[in-house]
Scaffold this active site. Structure first.
Site, PDB file in Angstrom:
ATOM      1  N   ASN A   1       0.830  -1.206   0.000  1.00  0.00           N
ATOM      2  CA  ASN A   1       0.000   0.000   0.000  1.00  0.00           C
ATOM      3  C   ASN A   1       0.868   1.262   0.000  1.00  0.00           C
ATOM      4  O   ASN A   1       1.833   1.351   0.760  1.00  0.00           O
ATOM      5  CB  ASN A   1      -0.872   0.030   1.257  1.00  0.00           C
ATOM      6  CG  ASN A   1      -1.484  -1.315   1.549  1.00  0.00           C
ATOM      7  OD1 ASN A   1      -2.214  -1.845   0.741  1.00  0.00           O
ATOM      8  ND2 ASN A   1      -1.135  -1.885   2.704  1.00  0.00           N
TER       9      ASN A   1
ATOM     10  N   GLU B   1       8.521  -5.103  -1.085  1.00  0.00           N
ATOM     11  CA  GLU B   1       7.406  -4.157  -0.961  1.00  0.00           C
ATOM     12  C   GLU B   1       7.890  -2.737  -1.256  1.00  0.00           C
ATOM     13  O   GLU B   1       7.178  -1.957  -1.888  1.00  0.00           O
ATOM     14  CB  GLU B   1       6.770  -4.225   0.439  1.00  0.00           C
ATOM     15  CG  GLU B   1       6.303  -5.612   0.875  1.00  0.00           C
ATOM     16  CD  GLU B   1       5.471  -6.373  -0.128  1.00  0.00           C
ATOM     17  OE1 GLU B   1       4.754  -5.742  -0.921  1.00  0.00           O
ATOM     18  OE2 GLU B   1       5.538  -7.623  -0.147  1.00  0.00           O
TER      19      GLU B   1
ATOM     20  N   HIS C   1       8.132  -2.145  -4.953  1.00  0.00           N
ATOM     21  CA  HIS C   1       6.821  -1.961  -5.597  1.00  0.00           C
ATOM     22  C   HIS C   1       6.452  -0.487  -5.733  1.00  0.00           C
ATOM     23  O   HIS C   1       5.599  -0.134  -6.543  1.00  0.00           O
ATOM     24  CB  HIS C   1       5.725  -2.633  -4.755  1.00  0.00           C
ATOM     25  CG  HIS C   1       5.389  -4.036  -5.167  1.00  0.00           C
ATOM     26  ND1 HIS C   1       5.218  -4.420  -6.480  1.00  0.00           N
ATOM     27  CD2 HIS C   1       5.145  -5.158  -4.424  1.00  0.00           C
ATOM     28  CE1 HIS C   1       4.897  -5.712  -6.528  1.00  0.00           C
ATOM     29  NE2 HIS C   1       4.860  -6.192  -5.295  1.00  0.00           N
TER      30      HIS C   1
ATOM     31  N   GLU D   1       4.485  -8.078 -10.342  1.00  0.00           N
ATOM     32  CA  GLU D   1       5.039  -9.083  -9.425  1.00  0.00           C
ATOM     33  C   GLU D   1       6.292  -9.762  -9.983  1.00  0.00           C
ATOM     34  O   GLU D   1       7.289  -9.916  -9.283  1.00  0.00           O
ATOM     35  CB  GLU D   1       3.976 -10.117  -9.044  1.00  0.00           C
ATOM     36  CG  GLU D   1       2.815  -9.528  -8.227  1.00  0.00           C
ATOM     37  CD  GLU D   1       3.252  -8.812  -6.951  1.00  0.00           C
ATOM     38  OE1 GLU D   1       4.408  -8.966  -6.530  1.00  0.00           O
ATOM     39  OE2 GLU D   1       2.418  -8.073  -6.372  1.00  0.00           O
TER      40      GLU D   1
HETATM   41  N1  B3K Z   1       0.903  -7.546  -3.700  1.00  0.00           N
HETATM   42  C1  B3K Z   1       0.805  -8.333  -2.498  1.00  0.00           C
HETATM   43  C2  B3K Z   1       0.036  -9.582  -2.660  1.00  0.00           C
HETATM   44  C3  B3K Z   1      -1.435  -9.444  -2.577  1.00  0.00           C
HETATM   45  C4  B3K Z   1      -2.089 -10.795  -2.590  1.00  0.00           C
HETATM   46  C5  B3K Z   1      -3.553 -10.743  -2.640  1.00  0.00           C
HETATM   47  N2  B3K Z   1      -4.146 -12.045  -2.519  1.00  0.00           N
HETATM   48  C6  B3K Z   1       2.134  -8.647  -1.940  1.00  0.00           C
HETATM   49  C7  B3K Z   1       3.278  -8.614  -2.858  1.00  0.00           C
HETATM   50  O1  B3K Z   1       3.400  -9.354  -3.799  1.00  0.00           O
HETATM   51  O2  B3K Z   1       4.120  -7.786  -2.672  1.00  0.00           O
HETATM   52 ZN    ZN Z   2       4.763  -8.196  -4.850  1.00  0.00          ZN
END
Ligand code: B3K
Ligand code: ZN
Length: 863
Positions: free
Chosen positions: A272, A305, A308, A327
């Site tokens: 987030n 994270e 991202h 991902e």
């Molecule tokens: N983007 C989230 C994963 C969300 C999973 C939802 N079922 C974590 C990650 O890959 O960084």
């Molecule tokens: Zn991820």
């Protein structure tokens, strides 16, 4: 309003969504203002959205929404008619531009699925990816609708921290012991990146100055009493921020970066914007409670994270079929981070093991899908090793083909073109192609073809001409309903060595056709080929290695990863030879050259200890199963045990001497080597009970304590139960350590293990509501204790089925995740297949079957 139609959420309608049906959104929401009045069972959410029609049309506004009571629906302040059915809210005849106000009530405490707004140990938190935002309010819950969020949180003051994305712009007191905080995120984002947290925490603070002198406040929030376990996470974050600047030229873009650790969490962590929510497993660590592996895992997930923020948040996905866009790329980035700050070879080995232990099985099973899936029933089922790890391998192949410079030029162009947008995997490949000039048109097939390609290599040597020739065929198997697959563009890295281990040739070949030949000038005899070095592509390699060739590679290949691969092949060959012996009722045996090769690993004076450890961990049964078409499981388990025991017995003296030398060496690589050796000593004829108890009792950290305990469990030592009891008492109040204990209990290879696991479900530290506990006690049993899970009486299967029945109602996402071992059965004997199918049928017959479990069970049964 009386004329408004609200019908209850209907039973699950498991219809698939298709990539081919993608259409741009009918309405955009440039700004969204959310107000939360938090209460455990009745949280009131007021959502004020600025909505704009996208293009010229008269279609109604259709919003996604689940699990909430509607109190008010206003268009520009006036009540309107609406239709509420099947998880959708429909408003006909809306203006081209208007303000929509929605007041709804949700129940965080009753939310056991841990999607949307829920409670973890008394704190409020959210998880919105992939489609959890629709459990918070009605909204176009799709990643290509980007909005500027403003959030106001109101709560009693016993929740002192009220957090959301972006910057805090206001806070203050309210009546009756309540307070509030307001947050604004300057970056438009899809609703899956929204987060809210409210609770009482310990807070670790630090700061980071970016290279353009932005001063960023860093905050890690942990459960009270855990502050001393947050330092490694903080250090990892700072390392990740510095690394992304130096390797990718990417800087952080807000003045604050927050991480909150919660114990109730479905996955590892969530990126987030500005407010990451983490599973405690990937934050909390000190030497007493966390192993070296845990420390490494934290660094890598914190990095993931953080990375991202650019690959996922600044540039996001157009639709969920493009999940690998963020991902696969972000896993590649976190792998590179770990490799740059740690051992590149060992990190590569870990990534290869994930592919061979899990991804190959997924690619060969009923959930097989391309890294960009084309059809999805439940999106949560597609956070897979294929999308993540094979996705990362696909990015890695582009990096290999383009080189670091070409790849970085591609990244730069990608951000120049798409910053602030929601885009596709094709957009990414196009940027790579345009920036580097490399034709990637055939390469794109990796995004649309499922299945693991197989390379069959034969060779010949013309002694007169001094020419060595490799003939390479590629073929990707198809499943019953699939079109034949086309040849892929495969980087194929090859080293040729002479018999003394000197390197003669080191080249990157590019395979593009079904069949290709390559010739090399090699004088002085047939060379030893090191093929698919460093796993240069996610494929299976078939080449008949002679033992002597593997011994050369294991000792001398330039790449450490190739040396490890040779050790895996040597071990695997020995296992399969003994499987064949068992099937022909012959006695099992092990060639002395194999024993000598592993003895040399134990004795090797200069090799990196972490690499030696990897060589002594031996291929898992899961990865061995993926090497064959059909498998005799009972023979495989016996043969694998036999080979490991034979190596342990024959090298016992060297193991012992080496163990003694490694005791007291205070670094992770040596501990890893030492514990791999201890595991072998526990399996040797003597069993070395005293060493096990000695290391257990003298252990200064969790790595050594757990190393001893795991060795005692795997070696069925007499001291096993006593040590388990001691450990269980010592750590009964530390949930993350109890997870390790639960996992070890489930790994006991004895028929009584099922009773043990049933009894442990009543342990005070266990709870079906907590995914970490369920995964450690029950998930790990099914995925790693293969002899007991696959026992001939079918009870292992029935045990897992009963767990899934229970989890289906509580937490469908976790239920579907731990059911994977039930659906990958095509290689097993008829009896086991039948037992597994009967279990899956029981699941399909459940009255309230979730979409998650339905999708996997029905695919496995071919329905
Ligand atoms: N983007 C989230 C994963 C969300 C999973 C939802 N079922 C974590 C990650 O890959 O960084
Ligand atoms: Zn991820």
């Amino acid at each position: 309003m009386s004329d408004n139609q609200t019908s209850p959420v209907t039973a699950v309608q498991p219809a698939a969504k298709r990539l081919a049906d993608y259409l741009p959104p009918d309405y955009l929401v440039p700004a969204l203002n959310l107000t939360f009045r938090l209460a455990p069972q009745t949280t009131r959410v007021t959502a004020v959205s600025q909505i704009e029609r996208n293009g010229e049309h008269q279609r109604p506004l259709i919003l996604d929404g689940e699990q909430q009571q509607i109190e008010q629906v206003l268009v520009d302040g006036a009540e309107v008619a609406y239709q509420h059915t099947d998880g959708k809210l429909t408003l006909a005849n809306v203006p081209a531009k208007f303000e929509l106000t929605l007041v709804t009530v949700i129940d965080p405490q009753g939310n056991s699925s841990l999607e949307g707004l829920y409670m973890s140990d008394g704190a409020y938190c959210t998880q919105c990816e992939a489609e959890g935002f629709r459990r918070i309010t009605f909204f176009p819950d799709r990643p290509d609708v980007l909005s500027r969020f403003s959030v106001r949180i109101e709560a009693p003051t016993e929740f002192p921290f009220l957090l959301s994305n972006g910057n805090k712009v206001e806070q203050g007191r309210l009546d009756d012991g309540w307070h509030y905080a307001c947050w604004q995120d300057p970056f438009p984002k899809p609703c899956y990146l929204f987060a809210l947290v409210a609770g009482d925490f310990d807070l670790l603070e630090d700061n980071f100055t970016t290279k353009s002198e932005r001063d960023v406040k860093l905050q890690v929030f942990v459960d009270k009493g855990n502050l001393n376990k947050a330092h490694h996470a903080m250090a990892s974050l700072k390392k990740a921020m510095a690394w992304d600047e130096s390797r990718f030229d990417l800087e952080y873009d807000l003045d604050i970066y927050m991480i909150v650790a919660v114990d109730f969490f479905n996955m590892g962590a969530m990126e987030n914007k500005g407010l990451n929510v983490f599973n405690t497993k990937y934050v909390l660590a000190d030497e007493q409670t966390a192993t070296d592996e845990d420390f490494h895992g934290i660094e890598s997930v914190i990095g993931h994270e953080y990375f991202h923020n650019w690959t996922g948040n600044r540039v996001t996905c157009r639709d969920w079929f493009q999940l690998s866009l963020k991902e696969g790329l972000t896993v590649f980035r976190d792998q590179e981070f770990s490799s740059d700050v740690g051992s590149r070879a060992v990190n590569r080995i870990h990534a290869i093991k994930v592919m061979k232990n899990h991804q190959f099985a997924e690619d060969a099973g009923p959930m097989s899908h391309p890294i960009r899936p084309e059809e999805v029933i439940e999106m949560n089922n597609f956070y897979t090793v294929t999308v993540y790890d094979k996705g990362a391998e696909v990015i890695r192949m582009m990096h290999t083909l383009l080189g670091e410079q070409g790849f970085q030029a591609g990244m730069k162009l990608y951000f120049e073109r798409h910053d602030g947008q929601a885009v596709t995997c094709d957009d990414f490949v196009q940027a790579m192609q345009d920036a580097s000039g490399k034709d990637l048109s055939q390469f794109r097939r990796w995004y649309s073809q499922a299945g693991t390609p197989e390379l069959t290599v034969t060779d010949s040597y013309d002694a007169d001409k001094g020419v060595y020739r490799l003939d390479v065929k590629q073929f990707t198997p198809t499943r019953s309903n699939e079109q034949p697959k086309l040849p892929l563009h495969i980087p194929f890295s090859v080293e040729l060595l002479d018999n003394e281990g000197n390197s003669l040739v080191n080249e990157l070949l590019e395979l593009t056709e079904a069949s290709q030949s390559f010739e090399f000038d090699v004088k002085g005899g047939a060379p030893v080929p090191s093929l698919l070095q460093d796993f240069s592509a996610p494929v299976k390699l078939h080449y008949q290695y002679a033992t002597a060739q593997l011994l050369v590679l294991m000792g001398f290949a330039s790449s450490e990863v190739a040396r490890w691969e040779a050790s895996v092949s040597l071990f695997s060959q020995a296992v399969w030879q003994n499987v064949a012996r068992l099937q022909q009722q012959q006695a099992m045996s092990l060639d002395s050259s194999v024993i000598d090769a592993f003895r040399a690993v134990v004795l090797h004076a200069t090799q990196d200890h972490a690499l030696s450890a990897e060589m002594l961990k031996f291929a898992t049964a899961n990865s061995l199963i993926e090497q064959v078409e059909q498998v005799d499981l009972d023979a495989l388990f016996s043969a694998r045990d036999f080979v490991i025991d034979a190596i342990a017995d024959a090298t016992e003296d060297e193991l012992l001497a080496r163990y003694r030398e490694l005791v007291g060496q205070d670094n992770a690589a040596s501990r890893s080597f030492k514990n791999a050796i201890l595991a072998l000593l526990a399996r040797s004829a003597d069993g070395h009970e005293s060493l096990l108890t000695q290391q257990f009792n003298a252990a200064e950290g969790m790595t050594d304590a757990l190393g001893a305990l795991a060795a005692a469990v795997a070696g069925s030592a007499d001291c096993r139960d006593e040590l388990l009891e001691q450990f269980g008492k010592q750590w009964q109040d530390t949930p993350l350590v109890m997870d390790k204990w639960f996992t070890l209990q489930g790994s006991i290879n004895e028929d009584s293990v099922l009773q043990r696991l049933t009894g442990l479900q009543d342990h005070p530290a266990f709870s079906f509501n907590n995914p970490n506990r369920v995964r450690s006690l029950l998930g790990a049993f099914a995925s790693t204790n293969l002899p007991q899970f696959h026992r001939a009486d079918g009870q292992g299967y029935q045990f897992l089925t009963n767990v899934i029945k229970k989890m289906n109602g509580l937490n469908p996402q976790v239920a579907a995740r731990i059911m994977t071992p039930l659906i990958q059965f095509s290689k097993f004997d008829a009896q086991r297949q039948q037992q597994l199918k009967a279990c899956l049928q029981q699941l399909l017959d459940l009255p309230d079957l979730s979409r998650d479990v339905y999708e996997k069970a029905s695919k496995a049964l071919g329905q």
